[in-house]
Scaffold this active site. Structure first.
Site, PDB file in Angstrom:
ATOM      1  N   HIS A  85       0.614  -1.710  -0.090  1.00  0.00           N
ATOM      2  CA  HIS A  85       0.240   0.077  -0.051  1.00  0.00           C
ATOM      3  C   HIS A  85       1.057   1.172   0.285  1.00  0.00           C
ATOM      4  O   HIS A  85       0.512   2.190  -0.794  1.00  0.00           O
ATOM      5  CB  HIS A  85      -0.973  -0.211   1.393  1.00  0.00           C
ATOM      6  N   HIS A 139     -10.790   2.785  -0.918  1.00  0.00           N
ATOM      7  CA  HIS A 139     -10.804   2.270   0.773  1.00  0.00           C
ATOM      8  C   HIS A 139     -11.676   1.328   0.268  1.00  0.00           C
ATOM      9  O   HIS A 139     -12.999   0.612   0.750  1.00  0.00           O
ATOM     10  CB  HIS A 139     -11.186   3.178   1.328  1.00  0.00           C
TER      11      HIS A 139
END
Lengths: 732, 229
Positions: free
Chosen positions: A51, A97
């Site tokens: 990430h 998300h």
């Protein structure tokens, strides 16, 4: 015992639990010259998570064009910045998300909105528009309804409260998302081009300031969670999801923008994924400097938080700033006015090291540079997706077109999403010229005549069938949607959602999608200025459709000239721009009527795309057309039905005799638009001159869509079918 | 006409009403931060929409207890027009300037959409440029706009002609389907006894610019500009 920090050395088992590969752990030990302690290991693991480090994707993302005349700042900062003339800049980015939204849909989606807003106002922009690209699993899946409900409430709950209009987006469904929904949030902000704020720390000795909400134990290791596949126990990851507080965010926006009116800020970075760790390391790393933080001074909302917890917390609504020392008091007053925490927690140093102290002890001491520059970088093996054969239109059964239209217009992907966007405040700020439901949202700039057009797009089923073509199509359709309202497309942000990159076929999807995007961005002068990568969207080894979502921003010099898709008057001529071959491979007609997801997706001819789009835009700006709509999912008849429904006016339509009617009406050939006009001769002549295919397909009028020599359906009935599905589904 | 817009932490439609007032009066409204102790002289006090204090308690309850609201009340008592829109309506009912409360929408969801309103009275500084019975189209954007009061209060509001707006169909019919949030007797806005305080859930300020889809809210601000000139 660790000599530097007095803490025990971490173990390889802990490293594995944190998601570090064994050789990554060895690399960390080598960089440190010793075994890191627990806190240091935590910092390595989040900084080197997929990430935060983009370790699997970076080598491919470098291939995307990121520069251009309009680009002020490309990828690498909190968001991309483009020049929109008159000293104005648009700052924007899209971010996923996905993992948190599946585990805890309300907070996952809400904090996705909060995070992307911060990325944009961190750079000095007032956010003026939000969009959301959502993908859910099959409507039949047991969790889908609950996920839609939570995600929509979460996006609304956050965006409505902060007072930024949610003006558009997309929402579709596919079983491949059953275990991994996608929630991609985009924010666009407006700044002065000479007042952009960056994250590079300078000036050893300058104070490091923490502002915003207090730090709690929420979201610890969220970035790591977002870098792994899901399994049955993903529910147990709920504590890694953050909790949003839009009220504090609203105060943070106002306080930051007020402070940005002064010259106090040296560098600013929001605390997003990996919280205080990534914000401090990135600021120091960009400046080639070090940073010292006294963790006792970090405002916390829970007692006895460990250094590890403070550094890895992903509590929301927090910012880190480096200020000019003489301006620190001014800044304090502003943040106190807005009732936000303000704490001097450290200083910039020239040591090149991140040094953390707590209770009078050094709890971590590590080099900043290698954390960033020596992060693992993988050229993962990849295999190309096998090419699928072209599907002949004659191999697909012909349904009576009106019956097929009725089925398509009511199917989950094409059904009206009004139920969703009416739960979002899309009007606050008073500049929404085109509301959700059109090709692109149009938001006027305060006090100006000009406006931005904004849209998000991707057709994942095309990407699965041919990732390169699908990547190009996502960019092209986005460019087309902005063009269809009359805007000049300027730049994009991308949100790359894929499965597990350690599988060569998934890495192949990624690599080939980037290749397609690259070609389209180059051909359309449409650079990528920001983006986000979300990998490991898999559950129990089953990945999502490759979904490179594109968020585009375009400029309209005059908001009043924006075109809309609604038929305006009776008796106008309906013209299709672009070539219709009747391409049914991967079409919704094929999938929704026959349950077949087959064949190659439609080719993307970028030269034709550009030529047709430039032509249409010029006609809109010249006032030569009265409505315009891009032709995409579902094909021509669906596009015409959408124009009829939006205008409450019908049309009489005819298909050419030289090809199968079902292919003509429902093929998904690219680079096409439908326009209406009063003077078709002039339009057709201009098209011929520009070498742009144009064909009259009908005339507006009446209360029904009527096929010449065939059936008809009233616009009211179309509307009922189109509007009914989602509210009825959610009410079950 | 000098208007003053009161800002609470979490107000977010202040710019919308600011622009609408400026367009109607040609004069910039004042912005007053809730902690400013002095409320300057003003011909109109506006409490705009938003989520004051996040509305994590009952909507408007925190702002209603802000010190500046005592001064707003005192001015209202002396006859200064006070306008509460959306969250502003919630705040002034919580502060006791108007009767009743705003409950959560009947659907339990936030709704942002255009609605039709029937102007029930032209006897106010807010509505004098409309005709009673006139139907206008303006947006709503709220989660808690479901007006409730006991039957006696509702009877009294109606009897005294203090219902300013009701939700209705495009033809002005009062139906359950057109009631945007389940409000008692489809009430969208009410006046106080002196008729100088108005609270309403819809946003006439977002219907004052032809580019944004409706100009039906212009009459509202033109009324104020004319009455308070």
């Amino acid at each position: 015992m660790n000599p530097d920090t007095g803490a025990d050395a971490a173990t390889i088992d802990q490293a594995r639990q944190f998601g570090l590969a064994d050789d990554e752990f060895k690399r960390a030990c080598r960089i440190m010259g010793r075994t890191p302690n627990f806190t240091e290991l935590g910092i390595f693991s989040v900084m080197w998570s997929e990430h935060c480090s983009y370790k699997s994707s970076k080598v491919w993302l470098k291939k995307l064009p990121t520069t251009g005349q309009r680009v002020i700042c490309g990828p690498g900062e909190n968001a991309g910045v483009i020049d929109i003339g008159d000293g104005d800049a648009a700052i924007f980015k899209m971010e996923s998300h996905n993992h948190p939204s599946f585990i805890e849909p309300y907070q996952g989606a809400a904090t996705g909105v909060g995070g992307i807003l911060r990325d944009v106002f961190t750079m000095g922009a007032r956010p003026i528009a939000n969009l959301n690209a959502l993908r859910f699993g099959s409507p039949d899946h047991a969790k889908t309804r609950h996920l839609i409900d939570g995600v929509v409430r979460g996006i609304g709950g956050y965006g409505n409260c902060v007072g930024v209009p949610t003006v558009g987006g997309e929402c579709n469904f596919h079983p491949s998302y059953n275990g991994n929904i996608l929630v991609n949030a985009m924010t666009v902000g407006l700044a002065r081009a000479d007042r952009i704020f960056y994250s590079k720390a300078t000036g050893p000795g300058n104070p490091v300031i923490y502002v915003g909400a207090k730090t709690g134990r929420d979201g610890i290791h969220g970035a790591t969670m977002a870098s792994a596949e899901f399994s049955e126990d993903s529910e147990s990851k709920r504590p890694t999801v953050q909790v949003g507080d839009p009220f504090t965010e609203k105060l943070l926006i106002e306080a930051c923008l007020e402070l940005m009116e002064s010259d106090a800020i040296v560098a600013i970075q929001d605390m997003g994924a990996a919280g205080l760790t990534s914000s401090s390391v990135e600021m120091a790393g960009k400046g080639g400097l070090g940073i010292e933080l006294n963790l006792d001074r970090v405002p916390t909302r829970e007692e006895k938080m460990s250094p590890y917890e403070i550094m890895l917390s992903e509590s929301q609504e927090r910012m880190l700033m480096v200020l000019k020392p003489e301006r620190a008091e001014l800044a304090r007053r502003i943040f106190e006015k807005w009732e936000l925490d303000f704490a001097v927690i450290g200083r910039v140093t020239d040591t090149g090291r991140l040094v953390l102290t707590m209770h009078g002890r050094t709890v971590a001491d590590m080099p900043v540079g290698p954390l960033v520059t020596e992060a693992p970088l993988y050229e993962r093996p990849w295999t190309p997706s096998p090419a699928l054969p072209e599907l002949a239109a004659t191999s697909v059964a012909a349904r009576e077109p009106i019956a097929a239209l009725k089925a398509l217009i009511a199917c989950p992907d094409l059904a009206s999403k009004r139920w969703i966007w009416e739960q979002y405040d899309h009007l606050v700020m008073g500049h929404t010229v085109q509301r959700p439901g059109g090709d692109a949202a149009v938001v006027r700039l305060p006090g100006r005549q000009k406006a931005l057009a904004i849209a998000t797009d991707c057709t994942p089923r095309y990407c699965a069938a041919d990732p390169k073509r699908g990547g190009a199509q996502a960019v092209a359709e986005n460019w087309r949607n902005l063009t269809a309202v009359g805007a000049t497309p300027l730049a994009v942000t991308d949100n790359m959602n894929f499965g597990n990159p350690e599988r060569p076929e998934i890495m192949g999807q990624f690599a080939q999608s980037v290749e397609g995007m690259r070609e389209a961005c180059l051909a359309l002068d449409y650079p990528v200025v920001s983006g986000n990568v979300s990998l490991y969207n898999e559950t129990n080894g089953s990945g999502i459709l490759p979904t490179p979502a594109i968020g585009g921003v375009g400029l309209l010099d005059d908001a009043a000239k924006a075109a809309t898709l609604a038929f305006k008057r009776e008796g106008e001529i309906v013209v299709v721009i672009g070539e219709t071959t009747g391409w049914l491979g991967q079409s919704l007609y094929l999938r929704e009527l026959f349950g077949r997801e087959e064949g190659a997706p439609p080719p993307v001819d970028l030269k034709a795309e550009r030529r047709n789009g430039d032509f249409v835009r010029a006609q809109i700006v010249a006032g030569a057309v009265t409505s315009c709509h891009d032709v995409s999912d579902g094909g021509l008849l669906v596009a015409l039905a959408e124009m009829a429904m939006a205008g409450g006016i019908g049309a009489t339509l005819s298909a050419p005799q030289d090809r199968p009617a079902h292919a003509f009406w429902f093929g998904e050939d690219q680079a096409r638009y439908v326009v209406t006009c009063r003077a078709p001769d002039a339009l057709l002549q201009a098209a011929q001159k520009a070498n742009v295919p144009a064909r009259i397909v009908g005339k507006t009028g009446g209360a029904a869509l009527t096929l010449a020599g065939g059936n008809a359906i009233s616009v009211a009935e179309l509307k009922r079918l189109n509007e009914a599905w989602l509210p009825a589904y959610m009410a079950q | 006409m000098q208007a003053a817009i009161i800002l609470f932490p979490g107000s977010n439609r202040e710019q919308d009403v600011h622009d609408a007032l400026r367009r109607a009066t040609g004069k910039e409204p004042l912005r007053i931060w809730h902690r400013d102790s002095d409320l300057p002289k003003a011909d109109l006090i506006v409490i705009p929409g938003g989520f004051s204090y996040g509305d994590y308690l009952r909507c408007g309850a925190m702002a209603a207890h802000s010190p500046i609201m005592r001064e707003v009340k005192a001015r209202a008592d002396k006859g200064t027009p006070v306008l509460g829109i959306c969250n502003g309506f919630q705040i002034i009912t919580e502060a006791g300037l108007l009767p009743g409360v705003l409950l959560t929408n009947q659907t339990l969801r936030f709704h942002c959409k255009d609605v039709h309103l029937r102007v029930e009275t032209s006897q106010s500084v807010y509505t004098r440029r409309y005709n009673a019975g006139q139907v206008i189209r303006v947006p709503v954007a709220h989660h808690d706009g479901n007006y409730f009061a006991d039957a006696d209060t509702l009877d009294r509001l109606e009897g005294e002609g203090r219902v300013a707006f009701r939700y209705c169909s495009a033809d002005g019919e009062i139906t359950d389907d057109d009631n945007a949030n389940g409000s008692a007797r489809a009430i969208a806005g009410i006046l106080n006894e002196q008729r100088n305080v108005l609270g309403l859930m819809p946003h006439p300020e977002d219907a004052t610019d032809p580019l944004l889809g409706s100009t039906d809210g212009q009459g509202f601000f033109a009324s104020l500009a004319e009455a308070l000139a």
